[in-house]
Each structure stands twice: as structure tokens, then as C-alpha cells.
Design a protein around this motif. Structure first.
Motif, PDB file in Angstrom:
ATOM      1  N   VAL A  14       0.841  -1.202   0.000  1.00 43.33           N
ATOM      2  CA  VAL A  14       0.000   0.000   0.000  1.00 43.33           C
ATOM      3  C   VAL A  14       0.874   1.249   0.000  1.00 43.33           C
ATOM      4  O   VAL A  14       0.645   2.198  -0.769  1.00 43.33           O
ATOM      5  CB  VAL A  14      -0.948  -0.004   1.233  1.00 43.33           C
ATOM      6  N   LEU A  15       1.899   1.235   0.836  1.00 44.72           N
ATOM      7  CA  LEU A  15       2.779   2.394   0.962  1.00 44.72           C
ATOM      8  C   LEU A  15       3.534   2.659  -0.338  1.00 44.72           C
ATOM      9  O   LEU A  15       3.627   3.808  -0.780  1.00 44.72           O
ATOM     10  CB  LEU A  15       3.754   2.173   2.122  1.00 44.72           C
ATOM     11  N   THR A  16       4.053   1.620  -0.966  1.00 43.57           N
ATOM     12  CA  THR A  16       4.792   1.826  -2.217  1.00 43.57           C
ATOM     13  C   THR A  16       3.873   2.321  -3.331  1.00 43.57           C
ATOM     14  O   THR A  16       4.286   3.111  -4.171  1.00 43.57           O
ATOM     15  CB  THR A  16       5.523   0.547  -2.666  1.00 43.57           C
ATOM     16  N   GLN A  44       7.374   9.038   3.684  1.00 44.27           N
ATOM     17  CA  GLN A  44       6.843   7.712   3.340  1.00 44.27           C
ATOM     18  C   GLN A  44       7.964   6.747   2.956  1.00 44.27           C
ATOM     19  O   GLN A  44       7.880   5.555   3.254  1.00 44.27           O
ATOM     20  CB  GLN A  44       5.832   7.829   2.202  1.00 44.27           C
ATOM     21  N   LEU A  45       9.002   7.249   2.299  1.00 43.64           N
ATOM     22  CA  LEU A  45      10.148   6.388   1.968  1.00 43.64           C
ATOM     23  C   LEU A  45      10.804   5.886   3.255  1.00 43.64           C
ATOM     24  O   LEU A  45      11.209   4.724   3.344  1.00 43.64           O
ATOM     25  CB  LEU A  45      11.160   7.138   1.100  1.00 43.64           C
ATOM     26  N   GLU A  46      10.896   6.753   4.253  1.00 45.70           N
ATOM     27  CA  GLU A  46      11.460   6.341   5.546  1.00 45.70           C
ATOM     28  C   GLU A  46      10.583   5.277   6.197  1.00 45.70           C
ATOM     29  O   GLU A  46      11.078   4.287   6.742  1.00 45.70           O
ATOM     30  CB  GLU A  46      11.620   7.555   6.460  1.00 45.70           C
ATOM     31  N   GLU A  47       9.252   5.461   6.129  1.00 43.52           N
ATOM     32  CA  GLU A  47       8.327   4.453   6.667  1.00 43.52           C
ATOM     33  C   GLU A  47       8.518   3.113   5.950  1.00 43.52           C
ATOM     34  O   GLU A  47       8.510   2.050   6.585  1.00 43.52           O
ATOM     35  CB  GLU A  47       6.877   4.914   6.486  1.00 43.52           C
ATOM     36  N   ARG A  75      14.537  -9.755  -0.966  1.00 48.85           N
ATOM     37  CA  ARG A  75      15.435  -9.211  -1.991  1.00 48.85           C
ATOM     38  C   ARG A  75      14.645  -8.400  -3.014  1.00 48.85           C
ATOM     39  O   ARG A  75      15.062  -7.313  -3.408  1.00 48.85           O
ATOM     40  CB  ARG A  75      16.207 -10.339  -2.680  1.00 48.85           C
ATOM     41  N   SER A  76      13.504  -8.927  -3.448  1.00 50.57           N
ATOM     42  CA  SER A  76      12.723  -8.199  -4.448  1.00 50.57           C
ATOM     43  C   SER A  76      12.145  -6.911  -3.860  1.00 50.57           C
ATOM     44  O   SER A  76      12.080  -5.890  -4.540  1.00 50.57           O
ATOM     45  CB  SER A  76      11.626  -9.085  -5.041  1.00 50.57           C
ATOM     46  N   TYR A  77      11.761  -6.931  -2.564  1.00 51.80           N
ATOM     47  CA  TYR A  77      11.249  -5.710  -1.943  1.00 51.80           C
ATOM     48  C   TYR A  77      12.353  -4.658  -1.814  1.00 51.80           C
ATOM     49  O   TYR A  77      12.120  -3.474  -2.003  1.00 51.80           O
ATOM     50  CB  TYR A  77      10.642  -5.995  -0.573  1.00 51.80           C
ATOM     51  N   MET A  81      12.401  -1.008  -3.453  1.00 51.34           N
ATOM     52  CA  MET A  81      12.668   0.191  -2.677  1.00 51.34           C
ATOM     53  C   MET A  81      13.746   1.029  -3.353  1.00 51.34           C
ATOM     54  O   MET A  81      13.626   2.254  -3.458  1.00 51.34           O
ATOM     55  CB  MET A  81      13.105  -0.227  -1.263  1.00 51.34           C
ATOM     56  N   GLY A  82      14.781   0.380  -3.846  1.00 52.28           N
ATOM     57  CA  GLY A  82      15.840   1.097  -4.554  1.00 52.28           C
ATOM     58  C   GLY A  82      15.312   1.788  -5.804  1.00 52.28           C
ATOM     59  O   GLY A  82      15.686   2.928  -6.111  1.00 52.28           O
TER      60      GLY A  82
END
Length: 187
Positions: A14-16, A44-47, A75-77, A81-82
């Protein structure tokens, strides 16, 4: 334990999704609105980073035999994120390019449309890449499980062959004993 992981997974998804939507809006905003949106995305990136840390802690608590699947998900998450962080940087750069074009008097409409089109295509490619990576991870895990099963079956086959050989020897020995006893009875 895996239910906590799955809960974190849902929160991360949800956040992404929210972050992706907001990142797309950043280049279109100006002034204080842009600063506000950038601050929200950074928060949100920090969360999301904290959620990843929580998921990592959960994975460490999972028994080693079932940890592989969760590790590949992690690994995929992390890769996702990157990519979100890279997209965020790009959106901020896109904004600065638009400001530069306005100051220099460039007509940014056609380049803005091209940029939006390229960003959409890039996002699609990244989603496809993530799906391919997930599929590849599943294939690797399946291959590992299959290899372990083949090894187990090989060991079981060896045990069965040894047991069969012992059974034949026992049968032969019983036959000899029977003949000896029959000979002794006759005498």
C-alpha cells in the motif's frame, strides 16, 4: 509469525503504491506544494525502509527450512525500494529541468509529453522486470526443492536396496537352516 510478515507485506505494498503515485505528481507541482509533496514522499520512503527492517526481523525468526522463500521476497522488496528512491530522484531532476527550460524560454510541452511517456514506459518496464525477477526466484526455489527431493529419493533408494539385499541374505540363511534341520530330523 508469517502472518506478521504478510501484514507488513500488505502495508509495504500500500505504501509503495502511494509513494509511486506521489512521485508522479512531484514534477508537475511548483513552489510550496512541491516542497510539501517532496517532504511527504521522503517521510513515506522512511516508513517503507522501517517496514523492510521489520520484515527482515520477522524473516530471521522463521525456521531455516522455510526461510528461503521469505528471503527471496525480501530481496525483491529491497530492489523495489531502490527503484522507488531512484524514481524519486528522477522526478526531482525532472522538475529542475522544467524550471531550467522555463527560464531559458524553451517550449517544454512536447518535451514534457515525451518525458511523461518515457516515465510511463520506464515504470512499465520496471514492473515487468520485477515480475520476471519474482518468477525467476520462484523457479530457483522450485529447482532447489526438486534437487533436495531427488537427493532424498536417492538416499531412500539406497536404503531400500540395502534392506532388500539383507532380506535375500536372510532368506538364503533360512533356507540353509531349514535344510540342516530337515537333515538332522531324518537322522
Amino acid at each position: 509469525m508469517s502472518s506478521d510478515f504478510e501484514s507488513y507485506e500488505q502495508d509495504f505494498a500500500v505504501l509503495t503504491a502511494e509513494i509511486t503515485g506521489r512521485i508522479g505528481k512531484v514534477p508537475k507541482l511548483v513552489g510550496d506544494e512541491k516542497k510539501q509533496m517532496v517532504a511527504n514522499v521522503e517521510k513515506q520512503l522512511e516508513e517503507a525502509r522501517e517496514l523492510l527492517e521489520q520484515m527482515e526481523l520477522e524473516v530471521r525468526e522463521i525456521p531455516p527450512q522455510s526461510r528461503g522463500m521469505y528471503s527471496s521476497r525480501m530481496r525483491s522488496y529491497k530492489q523495489e525500494m531502490g527503484k522507488l528512491e531512484a524514481d524519486f530522484k528522477r522526478s526531482r531532476i525532472a522538475y529542475s529541468d522544467e524550471v531550467r527550460n522555463e527560464l531559458l524560454g524553451d517550449d517544454g510541452n512536447s518535451s514534457e509529453n515525451q518525458r511523461a511517456h518515457l516515465l510511463d514506459n520506464t515504470e512499465r518496464l520496471e514492473r515487468s522486470s520485477r515480475r520476471l525477477e519474482a518468477g525467476y526466484q520462484i523457479a530457483v526455489e522450485t529447482e532447489q526443492i526438486g534437487q533436495e527431493m531427488l537427493e532424498n529419493l536417492s538416499h531412500d533408494r539406497e536404503k531400500i536396496q540395502r534392506a532388500r539385499e539383507r532380506l535375500r541374505e536372510t532368506d538364503a540363511n533360512l533356507g540353509k537352516s531349514s535344510r540342516i534341520l530337515t537333515g538332522m530330523l531324518r537322522r
